[in-house]
Enzyme design. Structure first.
Site, PDB file in Angstrom:
ATOM      1  N   GLN A 195      46.040  36.055  52.132  1.00 49.86           N
ATOM      2  CA  GLN A 195      46.683  37.375  51.711  1.00 49.86           C
ATOM      3  C   GLN A 195      46.355  38.608  52.253  1.00 49.86           C
ATOM      4  O   GLN A 195      47.007  39.523  52.407  1.00 49.86           O
ATOM      5  CB  GLN A 195      46.161  37.898  50.188  1.00 49.86           C
ATOM      6  CG  GLN A 195      46.472  36.913  49.204  1.00 49.86           C
ATOM      7  CD  GLN A 195      45.946  37.168  47.598  1.00 49.86           C
ATOM      8  OE1 GLN A 195      44.944  36.493  47.231  1.00 49.86           O
ATOM      9  NE2 GLN A 195      45.886  38.267  47.253  1.00 49.86           N
ATOM     10  N   PHE A 226      46.593  34.840  44.061  1.00 50.84           N
ATOM     11  CA  PHE A 226      45.915  35.241  42.700  1.00 50.84           C
ATOM     12  C   PHE A 226      44.738  36.302  43.164  1.00 50.84           C
ATOM     13  O   PHE A 226      43.956  36.198  41.950  1.00 50.84           O
ATOM     14  CB  PHE A 226      45.778  34.251  41.967  1.00 50.84           C
ATOM     15  CG  PHE A 226      46.803  33.187  41.575  1.00 50.84           C
ATOM     16  CD1 PHE A 226      47.963  33.726  40.952  1.00 50.84           C
ATOM     17  CD2 PHE A 226      46.821  31.828  41.919  1.00 50.84           C
ATOM     18  CE1 PHE A 226      49.086  32.863  40.970  1.00 50.84           C
ATOM     19  CE2 PHE A 226      47.894  31.211  41.841  1.00 50.84           C
ATOM     20  CZ  PHE A 226      48.892  31.489  41.334  1.00 50.84           C
ATOM     21  N   GLU A 230      42.533  36.923  48.943  1.00 52.46           N
ATOM     22  CA  GLU A 230      42.501  38.414  49.671  1.00 52.46           C
ATOM     23  C   GLU A 230      41.499  38.341  50.607  1.00 52.46           C
ATOM     24  O   GLU A 230      41.666  39.142  51.747  1.00 52.46           O
ATOM     25  CB  GLU A 230      42.345  39.465  48.446  1.00 52.46           C
ATOM     26  CG  GLU A 230      42.031  40.681  49.047  1.00 52.46           C
ATOM     27  CD  GLU A 230      42.282  41.853  47.808  1.00 52.46           C
ATOM     28  OE1 GLU A 230      42.390  41.536  46.732  1.00 52.46           O
ATOM     29  OE2 GLU A 230      41.701  42.876  48.252  1.00 52.46           O
ATOM     30  N   ARG A 308      37.195  49.117  39.440  1.00 51.54           N
ATOM     31  CA  ARG A 308      38.452  48.893  38.772  1.00 51.54           C
ATOM     32  C   ARG A 308      38.153  48.781  37.294  1.00 51.54           C
ATOM     33  O   ARG A 308      38.760  49.133  36.320  1.00 51.54           O
ATOM     34  CB  ARG A 308      39.235  48.047  39.320  1.00 51.54           C
ATOM     35  CG  ARG A 308      40.736  48.096  38.811  1.00 51.54           C
ATOM     36  CD  ARG A 308      41.917  46.972  39.325  1.00 51.54           C
ATOM     37  NE  ARG A 308      42.588  47.544  40.568  1.00 51.54           N
ATOM     38  CZ  ARG A 308      43.533  48.297  40.495  1.00 51.54           C
ATOM     39  NH1 ARG A 308      44.018  48.867  39.224  1.00 51.54           N
ATOM     40  NH2 ARG A 308      44.020  48.877  41.535  1.00 51.54           N
ATOM     41  N   ARG A 340      43.539  38.316  40.309  1.00 45.46           N
ATOM     42  CA  ARG A 340      44.621  39.043  39.521  1.00 45.46           C
ATOM     43  C   ARG A 340      44.017  39.904  38.357  1.00 45.46           C
ATOM     44  O   ARG A 340      43.509  39.644  37.319  1.00 45.46           O
ATOM     45  CB  ARG A 340      45.540  38.011  38.776  1.00 45.46           C
ATOM     46  CG  ARG A 340      47.028  38.538  38.655  1.00 45.46           C
ATOM     47  CD  ARG A 340      47.779  37.313  38.197  1.00 45.46           C
ATOM     48  NE  ARG A 340      49.171  37.683  37.922  1.00 45.46           N
ATOM     49  CZ  ARG A 340      50.198  36.896  37.981  1.00 45.46           C
ATOM     50  NH1 ARG A 340      50.192  35.376  37.715  1.00 45.46           N
ATOM     51  NH2 ARG A 340      51.488  37.195  38.063  1.00 45.46           N
ATOM     52  N   THR A 438      42.489  51.079  44.645  1.00 45.03           N
ATOM     53  CA  THR A 438      41.493  51.987  43.991  1.00 45.03           C
ATOM     54  C   THR A 438      41.127  52.739  45.389  1.00 45.03           C
ATOM     55  O   THR A 438      40.626  54.138  45.180  1.00 45.03           O
ATOM     56  CB  THR A 438      40.403  51.599  43.244  1.00 45.03           C
ATOM     57  OG1 THR A 438      39.791  50.559  43.853  1.00 45.03           O
ATOM     58  CG2 THR A 438      40.962  51.068  41.903  1.00 45.03           C
ATOM     59  N   ALA A 507      46.966  44.015  44.575  1.00 48.18           N
ATOM     60  CA  ALA A 507      46.727  45.356  43.916  1.00 48.18           C
ATOM     61  C   ALA A 507      48.066  45.512  43.274  1.00 48.18           C
ATOM     62  O   ALA A 507      48.424  46.629  42.852  1.00 48.18           O
ATOM     63  CB  ALA A 507      46.143  46.451  44.467  1.00 48.18           C
ATOM     64  N   GLU A 710      49.956  42.181  38.321  1.00 53.15           N
ATOM     65  CA  GLU A 710      48.725  42.126  37.581  1.00 53.15           C
ATOM     66  C   GLU A 710      49.052  42.260  36.332  1.00 53.15           C
ATOM     67  O   GLU A 710      48.309  41.957  35.212  1.00 53.15           O
ATOM     68  CB  GLU A 710      47.583  42.777  38.138  1.00 53.15           C
ATOM     69  CG  GLU A 710      47.281  42.231  39.796  1.00 53.15           C
ATOM     70  CD  GLU A 710      46.505  43.062  40.448  1.00 53.15           C
ATOM     71  OE1 GLU A 710      46.800  44.277  40.690  1.00 53.15           O
ATOM     72  OE2 GLU A 710      45.185  42.716  40.312  1.00 53.15           O
TER      73      GLU A 710
HETATM   74  N1  LUZ Z   1      42.278  44.798  45.827  1.00 51.95           N
HETATM   75  C1  LUZ Z   1      41.756  45.822  46.444  1.00 51.95           C
HETATM   76  C2  LUZ Z   1      42.866  45.042  44.648  1.00 51.95           C
HETATM   77  O1  LUZ Z   1      41.053  45.641  47.520  1.00 51.95           O
HETATM   78  N2  LUZ Z   1      41.768  47.150  45.891  1.00 51.95           N
HETATM   79  C3  LUZ Z   1      42.170  47.172  44.853  1.00 51.95           C
HETATM   80  O2  LUZ Z   1      42.307  48.216  44.031  1.00 51.95           O
HETATM   81  C4  LUZ Z   1      42.641  45.950  44.099  1.00 51.95           C
HETATM   82  N3  LUZ Z   1      43.191  45.897  42.779  1.00 51.95           N
HETATM   83  C5  LUZ Z   1      43.878  45.076  42.158  1.00 51.95           C
HETATM   84  C6  LUZ Z   1      43.883  43.963  42.891  1.00 51.95           C
HETATM   85  N4  LUZ Z   1      43.238  43.688  44.088  1.00 51.95           N
HETATM   86 MO1  MOS Z   2      44.550  40.703  44.325  1.00 57.26          MO
HETATM   87  S1  MOS Z   2      43.493  40.416  42.619  1.00 57.26           S
HETATM   88  O1  MOS Z   2      44.389  40.024  45.206  1.00 57.26           O
HETATM   89  O2  MOS Z   2      45.715  41.695  43.780  1.00 57.26           O
END
Ligand code: LUZ
Ligand code: MOS
Length: 756
Positions: A195, A226, A230, A308, A340, A438, A507, A710
């Site tokens: 991702q 999901f 990331e 978060r 997610r 965030t 996010a 999400e």
């Molecule tokens: N990933 C991230 C996320 O690096 N920062 C976020 O605020 C976030 N929020 C939701 C899902 N992935």
């Molecule tokens: Mo995220 S939990 O990779 O939006």
């Protein structure tokens, strides 16, 4: 009519023609990688004997931290995670070495020949134990609004309790994997199922000790992410790159399901403690909460996820006095990671539990407390953001009305009166989810658009397609701004040489951020082409519009087609490529004060869930989930409804049946699909009905179509409380427990729990 368009990948998906990493035809000299990982959760490595493995025919080389030319470090937020363990291991499954061989089978054989001598050290598997031993990732964070501590004494009701929510396995259909190929002059191309292409590029450059421009990362698409890809797609890609750097041959590494389950982190389990104070009229006056996040053995994204959790600790309620604290607890589990919702669901489960506890003790239905405290316009979140365009009440009351909640409730009551063995429960679950990373500085994206001289168009963005249909949405944006048919537009792979310095696709913000960039780039192109058309047709610029593949003058179709116009552009040497950069305006957050305006906007909605519990067996069925969801002005309702249903299923799985289990020794026990169950068509809700809330949308959402990835996951939380109500209906002695997932075993225990 709501707009929709089929996922542009659906044809090749259905025919099995879509390309994933594992489908790439390998170069003839390609090699195959495999990790050798820690066989215990915590210990000192005394020695590892690779000699038998190295001697095996077909083993090219076994890499360890000693082979790293740059830094043996992959930590993203905090540099606390080695690529390969050096002298200590901190979780079961931690990579120690990387076997590179002529085939996967040989690599596997070699792995079995490695012997290791480890002096085992004490293992921590729970956040509570880590907190007791003061084992933390970083300093705790606290948000504060008003003064909760001093308000409790003025409350008519005050309750305290504890909750637990378990982790969750991502179970992307496509496991982690990559294929790294040497290019000229020490340059390496990595095709990765990630991702975060830039994260892979940056980390590979750091570990290999070379500049980022020598690493090209290309992402075709993912078979699901999901959040699990990331940050955690990075190590495998970097390992393969290290091997390529040394061997100058391509290296492929796809994790098999067992290895993936064992070696990767999951959603964070949380243990939480709350104190809630209400007045007689059921207004929540004060809420105190302490979250213990089980972060695992390294930071990974835990600090951001913890943050978060605090942002969502009050869900869609206004509470004037809030004090929330989160501890990222260091344990000997694989580093837990994005999933997610990113800590939001864990936060929301606690306030919903506190409300259920209070309702039970006061003797009112949970929904009365929920309803009395829903966010309204200009209410303040505990982090200082003022809520605007709030749809909490709108979605709640619309859901109650459209689905005739009163009737549903009456039917549940009548059913429960008439039935002994089966009991029904019904719950309402409102959601409010903040949209934006965030971490403010991550909210940016770019797009690069080429119009080729035949009029066809190629669109590159930083967005990663992972099944969420972001490419389809990008195509829709380009199509609408350029005014040409979809068949003229192609979405390119996500590649760091075309779009650089990207934030991960995460996010829920990918379509917003990248879509805005596509919109900007297309608008710039259209501005230039409009000027050119006005010259060519000798008319004023403001009389010209380009749509339906033609230039229109004063609303009348001219003789100039899109293709003719592009030929003119080439003849007049007009630039047909454009790069645009978008950064979300208006957002900010001050971590020293823990206040600001971190979110572009919030997504709202309400789900009504009914369940039937078999009170003999503890089994249950989800009769229906009926949702009113705030899509804004959905740009693709078919895809957005799909996101709602998928997220809901995932939320329900997390709350009901997906049970991650680690032994006290830190070994993953639910290590296969025989022991880890996710919802299927039989266990999912019999009915899912989603009604789009009619709203204006938000200017910071792409085409006013709000982020959808999400937020709907958290509708799944409603199932927990519907089941709980049914259990209580059968067994009035049941003392409410907030310990998810609510598996049939736990339901059965609750049904037959004795008083006291
Ligand atoms: N990933 C991230 C996320 O690096 N920062 C976020 O605020 C976030 N929020 C939701 C899902 N992935
Ligand atoms: Mo995220 S939990 O990779 O939006």
């Amino acid at each position: 009519m709501l707009k929709t368009m089929k996922n542009i990948d659906s044809y090749t998906h259905v025919r099995g023609e879509s390309l994933f990493v594992d489908d790439i035809i390998l170069r003839q000299d390609a090699l195959f990688g495999l990790c050798f990982d820690s066989p215990c959760a915590h210990g000192k490595i005394k020695s590892v004997d690779y000699s038998k493995a190295e001697a095996l025919d077909g083993v090219e080389k076994i890499f360890t931290y000693k082979d790293v030319l740059g830094e043996n470090q992959i930590g993203g937020i905090i540099p606390d995670e080695p690529l390969w363990a050096e002298d200590e291991v901190h979780f079961w499954g931690q990579p120690i070495a990387f076997i590179v061989a002529e085939s996967e089978a040989i690599a596997k054989k070699a792995r079995a020949l490695i012997t290791i001598d480890i002096e085992e050290l004490p293992v921590i598997t729970t956040a509570k134990e880590a907190k007791e031993k003061e084992s933390f990732i970083n300093a705790p964070r606290s948000f504060k609004l008003g003064d909760a501590a001093s308000v409790f004494s003025d409350c008519d009701y005050v309750y305290e309790g504890e909750t637990f929510s378990n982790g969750q396995e991502h179970l992307y259909l496509e496991t982690q994997g990559c294929y790294a190929i040497p290019q000229e002059n020490g340059t390496i191309k990595i095709i990765s199922s990630t991702q975060g292409p830039t994260q892979v590029q940056k980390t590979a450059a750091k570990v290999l000790g070379i500049p980022m421009h020598k690493i090209e990362v290309d992402v075709i698409r993912l078979g699901g992410g999901f959040g699990g890809k990331e940050d955690q797609a990075t190590p495998w890609a970097v390992m393969a790159a290290v091997a390529v750097q040394s061997l100058n041959r391509p290296v492929k590494y796809i994790l098999n399901r067992h290895d993936d389950l064992r070696m990767t982190g999951k959603r964070h389990p949380y243990s939480s403690f709350y104190k809630i104070g209400l007045t007689k009229d059921l207004k929540i006056k004060a809420f105190e909460v302490e979250f213990l996040q089980n972060s695992g053995a390294a930071a990974d994204l835990s600090p951001a996820i913890a943050e978060r959790t605090l942002f969502h600790a009050t869900n869609s309620y206004f509470i004037p006095n809030v004090s929330s604290t989160v501890f990222s607890c260091k344990t000997n589990l694989p580093p837990n990671t994005a999933f997610r919702g990113f800590g939001g669901p864990q936060g929301m489960f606690v306030i919903e539990s506190a409300i259920a506890d209070a309702a039970d003790q006061i003797g009112v239905n949970r929904r009365h407390i929920q309803e009395a405290n829903l966010l309204a316009e200009n209410d303040e979140f505990s982090y200082g953001q003022i809520a605007t365009q709030v749809e909490a009440r709108n979605s709640w009351f619309t859901a109650k009305e459209k689905f005739d909640f009163d009737q549903m409730e009456e039917e549940v009551i009548a059913f429960n009166k008439a039935n002994k063995r089966f009991k029904k429960g019904v719950s309402l679950m409102p959601i409010a989810f903040g949209i934006s990373f965030t971490n403010t500085q991550m909210n940016h994206a770019r797009a690069l658009i080429h119009i080729y001289q035949d009029g066809s168009v190629g669109v590159s963005t930083g967005a990663v397609e992972m099944g969420q249909s972001v490419n389809t949405k990008m195509l829709q944006v380009a199509e609408s701004v350029l005014g040409i048919s979809a068949s003229k537009i192609k979405l390119e792979t996500t590649n760091t040489t075309r779009v650089a310095n990207t934030s991960p696709s995460a996010a829920s913000s990918t379509a917003d951020l990248n879509g805005k960039a596509v919109e900007m780039a297309c608008n710039a192109l259209i501005d230039r082409l409009t000027k050119l058309a006005s010259k060519t047709l000798s008319c004023e610029e403001n009389t010209i519009a380009i749509h339906d593949d033609f230039v229109f003058v004063d609303g009348k179709k001219s003789s100039l087609s899109w293709e003719d116009l592009i030929i003119q552009a080439m003849a007049h040497r007009v630039a047909l490529s454009e790069n645009a950069h978008y950064a979300t305006p208006k957002i900010h957050f001050d971590k020293t004060k823990e206040r600001g305006h971190p979110f572009a906007y919030h997504v709202y909605g309400t789900a009504i869930t009914t369940v039937t519990v078999d009170c003999l067996r503890g089994r249950y069925e989800i009769d229906a989930v009926k949702i009113v969801h705030d899509f804004g002005k959905s740009m693709n309702i078919g895809i957005d409804l799909g996101q709602v249903e998928g997220a809901l299923a995932q939320g329900i799985g997390w709350m009901t049946m997906e049970e991650i289990a680690y032994g006290a020794d830190g070994r993953l026990l639910s290590n296969a699909l025989s022991t880890y169950k996710v919802p299927d068509v039989f266990s999912g809700p019999k009915t899912i009905e989603t009604i789009p809330l009619e709203t204006e949308g938000h200017e910071l959402a792409i085409k006013k179509s709000k982020a959808v990835g999400e937020p709907p996951l958290m509708y799944g939380i409603g199932v927990y409380f519907a089941i709980q109500q049914a259990v209580k209906e059968f067994n009035p002695n049941y003392k409410l427990e907030f310990h998810s997932p609510f598996t049939p075993e736990k339901v059965l225990m609750g049904l037959y729990q004795k008083e006291g």
